[in-house]
Motif scaffolding. Structure first.
Motif, PDB file in Angstrom:
ATOM      1  N   ALA A 158       0.913  -0.907  -0.323  1.00  0.00           N
ATOM      2  CA  ALA A 158      -0.174   0.242   0.148  1.00  0.00           C
ATOM      3  C   ALA A 158       0.983   1.558   0.212  1.00  0.00           C
ATOM      4  O   ALA A 158       1.804   1.313   0.509  1.00  0.00           O
ATOM      5  CB  ALA A 158      -0.920   0.411   1.409  1.00  0.00           C
ATOM      6  N   PHE A 159       0.373   2.040  -0.548  1.00  0.00           N
ATOM      7  CA  PHE A 159       0.934   3.832  -0.319  1.00  0.00           C
ATOM      8  C   PHE A 159      -0.001   4.210  -0.814  1.00  0.00           C
ATOM      9  O   PHE A 159      -1.217   4.369  -0.948  1.00  0.00           O
ATOM     10  CB  PHE A 159       2.244   3.527  -1.760  1.00  0.00           C
ATOM     11  N   LYS A 160       0.483   5.985  -0.934  1.00  0.00           N
ATOM     12  CA  LYS A 160      -0.282   7.053  -0.664  1.00  0.00           C
ATOM     13  C   LYS A 160       0.383   8.242  -1.778  1.00  0.00           C
ATOM     14  O   LYS A 160       2.138   7.807  -1.836  1.00  0.00           O
ATOM     15  CB  LYS A 160      -1.254   7.441   0.163  1.00  0.00           C
ATOM     16  N   GLY A 161      -0.143   9.342  -2.000  1.00  0.00           N
ATOM     17  CA  GLY A 161       0.373  10.077  -3.138  1.00  0.00           C
ATOM     18  C   GLY A 161      -0.545  11.153  -3.105  1.00  0.00           C
ATOM     19  O   GLY A 161      -1.714  11.575  -2.885  1.00  0.00           O
ATOM     20  N   LEU A 162       0.236  13.092  -3.026  1.00  0.00           N
ATOM     21  CA  LEU A 162      -0.538  13.783  -2.776  1.00  0.00           C
ATOM     22  C   LEU A 162      -1.483  14.396  -4.037  1.00  0.00           C
ATOM     23  O   LEU A 162       0.012  15.192  -4.312  1.00  0.00           O
ATOM     24  CB  LEU A 162      -0.357  15.471  -1.832  1.00  0.00           C
ATOM     25  N   PHE A 163      -2.666  15.534  -4.367  1.00  0.00           N
ATOM     26  CA  PHE A 163      -2.807  15.795  -5.530  1.00  0.00           C
ATOM     27  C   PHE A 163      -2.967  17.193  -5.125  1.00  0.00           C
ATOM     28  O   PHE A 163      -3.981  16.989  -4.655  1.00  0.00           O
ATOM     29  CB  PHE A 163      -3.479  14.823  -6.647  1.00  0.00           C
ATOM     30  N   GLU A 164      -2.739  18.064  -5.658  1.00  0.00           N
ATOM     31  CA  GLU A 164      -3.278  19.327  -5.351  1.00  0.00           C
ATOM     32  C   GLU A 164      -4.399  19.632  -6.509  1.00  0.00           C
ATOM     33  O   GLU A 164      -4.305  20.952  -7.008  1.00  0.00           O
ATOM     34  CB  GLU A 164      -2.282  20.243  -4.795  1.00  0.00           C
ATOM     35  N   CYS A 165      -5.614  19.065  -6.001  1.00  0.00           N
ATOM     36  CA  CYS A 165      -6.943  19.074  -7.556  1.00  0.00           C
ATOM     37  C   CYS A 165      -7.962  18.493  -6.586  1.00  0.00           C
ATOM     38  O   CYS A 165      -7.990  17.454  -5.734  1.00  0.00           O
ATOM     39  CB  CYS A 165      -6.541  19.268  -8.558  1.00  0.00           C
ATOM     40  N   ASN A 166      -8.569  18.650  -6.900  1.00  0.00           N
ATOM     41  CA  ASN A 166     -10.391  17.956  -6.797  1.00  0.00           C
ATOM     42  C   ASN A 166     -10.270  17.019  -7.012  1.00  0.00           C
ATOM     43  O   ASN A 166      -9.768  16.322  -7.429  1.00  0.00           O
ATOM     44  CB  ASN A 166     -11.691  18.745  -7.796  1.00  0.00           C
ATOM     45  N   TRP A 167     -10.971  16.067  -6.188  1.00  0.00           N
ATOM     46  CA  TRP A 167     -10.825  14.591  -6.000  1.00  0.00           C
ATOM     47  C   TRP A 167     -11.186  13.930  -7.352  1.00  0.00           C
ATOM     48  O   TRP A 167     -11.129  12.872  -7.936  1.00  0.00           O
ATOM     49  CB  TRP A 167     -11.679  13.807  -4.749  1.00  0.00           C
ATOM     50  N   GLN A 301      11.265   2.589  -4.503  1.00  0.00           N
ATOM     51  CA  GLN A 301      10.551   3.395  -6.083  1.00  0.00           C
ATOM     52  C   GLN A 301      10.633   4.859  -5.769  1.00  0.00           C
ATOM     53  O   GLN A 301      10.154   5.805  -5.865  1.00  0.00           O
ATOM     54  CB  GLN A 301      10.100   2.228  -6.128  1.00  0.00           C
ATOM     55  N   ARG A 302       9.356   4.020  -4.434  1.00  0.00           N
ATOM     56  CA  ARG A 302       8.112   5.659  -4.532  1.00  0.00           C
ATOM     57  C   ARG A 302       8.876   6.674  -3.528  1.00  0.00           C
ATOM     58  O   ARG A 302       8.068   8.089  -4.143  1.00  0.00           O
ATOM     59  CB  ARG A 302       7.158   5.030  -4.190  1.00  0.00           C
ATOM     60  N   LEU A 303       9.730   6.403  -3.193  1.00  0.00           N
ATOM     61  CA  LEU A 303       9.822   7.870  -1.890  1.00  0.00           C
ATOM     62  C   LEU A 303      11.234   8.234  -2.310  1.00  0.00           C
ATOM     63  O   LEU A 303      11.352   9.765  -2.651  1.00  0.00           O
ATOM     64  CB  LEU A 303      10.590   7.135  -0.327  1.00  0.00           C
ATOM     65  N   GLU A 304      11.124   7.705  -4.421  1.00  0.00           N
ATOM     66  CA  GLU A 304      12.464   8.772  -4.756  1.00  0.00           C
ATOM     67  C   GLU A 304      11.650   9.675  -4.844  1.00  0.00           C
ATOM     68  O   GLU A 304      12.435  10.664  -5.431  1.00  0.00           O
ATOM     69  CB  GLU A 304      13.092   7.804  -5.985  1.00  0.00           C
ATOM     70  N   LEU A 305      10.102   9.302  -5.454  1.00  0.00           N
ATOM     71  CA  LEU A 305       9.733  10.723  -5.504  1.00  0.00           C
ATOM     72  C   LEU A 305       8.252  11.313  -4.657  1.00  0.00           C
ATOM     73  O   LEU A 305       8.284  12.297  -4.548  1.00  0.00           O
ATOM     74  CB  LEU A 305       8.535  10.437  -6.996  1.00  0.00           C
ATOM     75  N   TYR A 311       3.471  13.088   1.796  1.00  0.00           N
ATOM     76  CA  TYR A 311       3.764  12.627   0.277  1.00  0.00           C
ATOM     77  C   TYR A 311       3.465  12.658  -0.076  1.00  0.00           C
ATOM     78  O   TYR A 311       2.394  12.975  -1.082  1.00  0.00           O
ATOM     79  CB  TYR A 311       2.922  10.606   0.942  1.00  0.00           C
ATOM     80  N   ILE A 312       3.873  14.111  -0.423  1.00  0.00           N
ATOM     81  CA  ILE A 312       3.801  15.088  -0.985  1.00  0.00           C
ATOM     82  C   ILE A 312       5.160  14.657  -2.538  1.00  0.00           C
ATOM     83  O   ILE A 312       6.499  14.659  -2.176  1.00  0.00           O
ATOM     84  CB  ILE A 312       3.882  16.560  -0.792  1.00  0.00           C
ATOM     85  N   SER A 313       4.466  15.238  -3.959  1.00  0.00           N
ATOM     86  CA  SER A 313       5.873  14.627  -4.768  1.00  0.00           C
ATOM     87  C   SER A 313       6.627  15.518  -4.731  1.00  0.00           C
ATOM     88  O   SER A 313       6.016  17.006  -4.689  1.00  0.00           O
ATOM     89  CB  SER A 313       4.975  14.188  -5.973  1.00  0.00           C
ATOM     90  N   ARG A 314       8.300  15.441  -5.662  1.00  0.00           N
ATOM     91  CA  ARG A 314       8.879  16.121  -5.276  1.00  0.00           C
ATOM     92  C   ARG A 314       9.542  17.212  -6.333  1.00  0.00           C
ATOM     93  O   ARG A 314       9.817  17.889  -6.806  1.00  0.00           O
ATOM     94  CB  ARG A 314      10.527  15.439  -4.999  1.00  0.00           C
ATOM     95  N   ARG A 315       8.150  16.413  -7.583  1.00  0.00           N
ATOM     96  CA  ARG A 315       8.361  16.790  -8.839  1.00  0.00           C
ATOM     97  C   ARG A 315       6.973  17.672  -8.540  1.00  0.00           C
ATOM     98  O   ARG A 315       6.098  16.278  -8.109  1.00  0.00           O
ATOM     99  CB  ARG A 315       8.039  16.181  -9.704  1.00  0.00           C
ATOM    100  N   ASN A 316       6.625  18.162  -8.221  1.00  0.00           N
ATOM    101  CA  ASN A 316       5.161  19.364  -8.219  1.00  0.00           C
ATOM    102  C   ASN A 316       4.803  20.891  -9.078  1.00  0.00           C
ATOM    103  O   ASN A 316       5.888  21.189  -9.793  1.00  0.00           O
ATOM    104  CB  ASN A 316       4.880  19.646  -7.289  1.00  0.00           C
ATOM    105  N   LYS A 317       3.940  20.758  -9.111  1.00  0.00           N
ATOM    106  CA  LYS A 317       3.513  22.635 -10.257  1.00  0.00           C
ATOM    107  C   LYS A 317       4.621  23.941  -9.453  1.00  0.00           C
ATOM    108  O   LYS A 317       4.289  24.647 -10.465  1.00  0.00           O
ATOM    109  CB  LYS A 317       2.351  23.141  -9.953  1.00  0.00           C
TER     110      LYS A 317
END
Length: 438
Positions: A158-167, A301-305, A311-317
């Protein structure tokens, strides 16, 4: 064409909103088990615009309470785990996983105040490394007997990640089979033997053809959408030649999840969970029908990002998702790296915090999105009328909801429909755990 009012009704999730009232009738992922470590397992969470605290008490029981202490509103997420519950750091009031006040230490001896105080508490259950909570009214629905819940823990991750937008716009990218030929296009194919834990890197089942080649060279799928007991089944067909057709079977699980193939041996079940109107987390369970999952490798693998603790992506807006013009010209369609989660994040976040659907023009490849929105609107209307909605099920119904089948393979052109069913049955028969028939 959708109106602004209609768009608001299907996107906004606060208490009392049409979509928010619907989604509160279902279990929602609120945390990964790994977010509650052995040392002080307490985690603040925000779900559909409401603030909670999730914790594990000394007996190993999970609980979720409203985050503000009912005494004077201090933050229970800063509290102490002791004496059978979570103790507020402001005045020491103590609450158990059921919200019962166990102690009000500042009150006079013999005070009955504690017996009259109760904090709002919500059921929490763990499945395959994810904590699910129910914040609706009445009894929560039963969990379907899907593969992601039926598989032993050794065969899930299991894993998760944040998207900064509506579901909703985040969910809709997962029920759009056509976008992968463009958004996830790689100009060269990698060694498929190094594809473990990576989506769209391996070979299609029953072939040596890399999925990257399929998506790149056969970019116009025929999309078939059919109703299912759990939501929708989507099939994308890409003719390879006169004798072969690439078939990809995915599923929408109402209200806000999808099941897709990751590789010949693994599937992904993914939820898009509203934090509030303008942010959401994706939660995913990876289920293996082959060897036990290599959790350490997949996590690394996922914690590289993704950056902890949120759980915020290192590559983002804020850094243009790592865009590189040379890469876009020579290696990838987006120029935003080789992780498809980044591609998806850019696509949905670029639509704005809440996509303005009054300006969109849907096409033939949007069949799945159109069908899902109809299910969503119907369920919202039923909720407002006090009627039962899709996937609000009891244990008897849940036992009959297995699978669902999710396949990515090269089929004989004339037998593509039989092929994916046979491929699913074959994979289940060979699984090292009793994978129920889909």
């Amino acid at each position: 064409m959708m109106s602004s009012a209609q768009n608001d009704a299907i996107t906004r999730v606060g208490k009392g909103t049409p979509a928010g009232e619907l989604l509160r009738n279902y279990w929602q992922p609120v945390a990964l088990v790994e977010e509650l470590p052995d040392v002080r397992p307490v985690r603040a969470v925000r779900l559909m615009g409401q603030d909670f605290v999730v914790f594990r008490d000394e007996q190993g029981r999970y609980g979720m309470l409203d985050r503000d202490c009912p005494h004077r509103g201090a933050d229970l997420a800063a509290g102490r785990l002791e004496a059978g519950g979570l103790r507020c750091a402001f005045h020491g009031w103590l609450f158990d996983v059921d919200g019962q006040c166990l102690s009000t230490p500042g009150e006079p001896v013999g005070s009955s105040l504690c017996k009259r105080v109760r904090q709002s508490a919500y059921p929490v259950i763990e499945h395959s490394g994810i904590l699910f909570a129910y914040i609706g009214k009445g009894e929560p629905p039963a969990f379907p007997h899907f593969d992601c819940f039926a598989a032993p823990k050794e065969y899930t991750f299991a894993f998760k990640g944040l998207f900064e937008c509506n579901w909703l716009q985040a969910l809709e990218v997962g029920i759009d089979p056509a976008h992968a030929s463009f958004l996830h296009r790689f100009f060269e194919d990698e060694d498929v033997s190094a594809s473990y834990g990576k989506q769209f890197r391996g070979a299609s089942a029953d072939s040596n053809m890399p999925i990257t080649k399929v998506l790149r060279e056969y970019e116009s799928p025929e999309i078939l959408v059919s109703p299912a007991d759990y939501g929708l089944r989507l099939i994308a067909k890409r003719p390879i030649d006169d004798e072969h057709t690439h078939v990809r079977v995915t599923n929408v699980v109402f209200p806000q999840a999808f099941v897709i193939p990751m590789s010949a041996e693994m599937t992904i079940t993914q939820w898009h969970v509203p934090v509030d109107d303008e942010n959401c987390y994706w939660y995913a369970i990876f289920t293996s029908f082959g060897a036990p999952t290599n959790k350490q490798q997949m996590r690394e693998q996922r914690l590289e990002l993704y950056e902890l603790p949120d759980y915020i992506s290192r590559r983002n807006k804020r850094n243009q998702y790592g865009f590189n013009v040379h890469e876009q010209l020579t290696e990838t369609y987006t120029g935003m790296g080789f992780d498809i989660n980044v591609h998806d994040q850019w696509a949905v976040e670029s639509q704005g915090p809440i996509q303005d659907r009054t300006r969109e023009h849907l096409g033939t490849t949007d069949k799945g999105i159109i069908a899902y929105r109809r299910l969503l609107v119907d369920a919202i209307e039923k909720t407002q009328a006090g009627e039962k909605t899709l996937m609000v099920i009891d244990e008897e119904a849940a036992a009959h909801l297995t699978g669902p089948a999710s396949i990515d393979g090269i089929a004989p052109a004339e037998r593509w429909d039989e092929y994916w069913k046979e491929a699913d049955a074959s994979r289940r028969a060979a699984a090292p755990w009793p994978a129920p028939k889909a």
